[in-house]
Design an enzyme around this catalytic site. Sequence first.
Site, PDB file in Angstrom:
ATOM      1  CD  GLU A  45      -2.529   1.145   2.761  1.00 56.70           C
ATOM      2  OE1 GLU A  45      -3.582   1.785   2.852  1.00 56.70           O
ATOM      3  OE2 GLU A  45      -2.064   0.461   3.703  1.00 56.70           O
ATOM      4  CE  LYS A 111      -7.323   1.361   3.572  1.00 56.08           C
ATOM      5  NZ  LYS A 111      -6.100   1.787   4.299  1.00 56.08           N
ATOM      6  CB  CYS A 144      -4.309  -1.652   4.256  1.00 53.66           C
ATOM      7  SG  CYS A 144      -3.297  -1.761   5.762  1.00 53.66           S
TER       8      CYS A 144
END
Length: 261
Positions: A45, A111, A144
């Site tokens: 990331e 995300k 993540c």
Amino acid sequence: METEDLSVLTVQPDLAWEDVDYNLNHIESLIEGAESGFNVILLPEMFSTGFTGNAVELAEPVDGKTMQRVKAWALRFNSLVIGSFIAVDGDKYYNRGFAAEPDGTIHFYDKRHLFFGTEKKHFTAGRDKLIINYRGWNIALVVCYDLRFPVWTRNKGLEYDVLMCVAEWPVSRQNVLETLTMARAIENQCYTFMCNRVGSDSNFLKYIGGSQAVDFNGKIIDRLEDGKEEARIITVQKYPLESNREKAPVWKDAEAFSIDI
């Protein structure tokens, strides 16, 4: 035609804080130093900056420096390149995942679950999932903190074969990261790759990596060394996955639902 094996060069680097040029050059050197024979390159990331909330100064458009280098890697190494970077789109900032194909096609994923604090303050959450087909494999991408949320990652109808998670997950919660990686693989009957960084950052967080690939039964296929920069190829095959899904079609018993975003 028989589906090819998927050989993933998992890159576990130490990153320089907010130094895009250094990180891009360093990642390239790790890829160049790896063994040949991969067809996917998996990066952590925010691999070009480290996990920072400094979006105003560091955000790039989708044709900026970071993605130009990613496109060059995809072409040069004839590989799908996966990672995330800080993107600007209009007046909003995103932790934007990407999957860049060798032919120049790039797929983006913003995300969905922003970590409380700095990320949630400075970034905008995404609304759409990403599943692409590459070399006969259906590949889903999450970033993540997304890994904590099983509803978001639910593999309804076996839409994907591989879940790719790009992360910067600190050592204080390493056990959580590795447990979630196994859980997502088991419940979704898929291979799960997780790529994390090593080193420390200016937020006083430490990272040990633990990048790994897990099979559909939660068994670790391979795991990179703790605390060590490394670029290692991990290969998975389609037949064992398909056999498992046929012999134990647990996915058919999953509840149907929709997500209210």
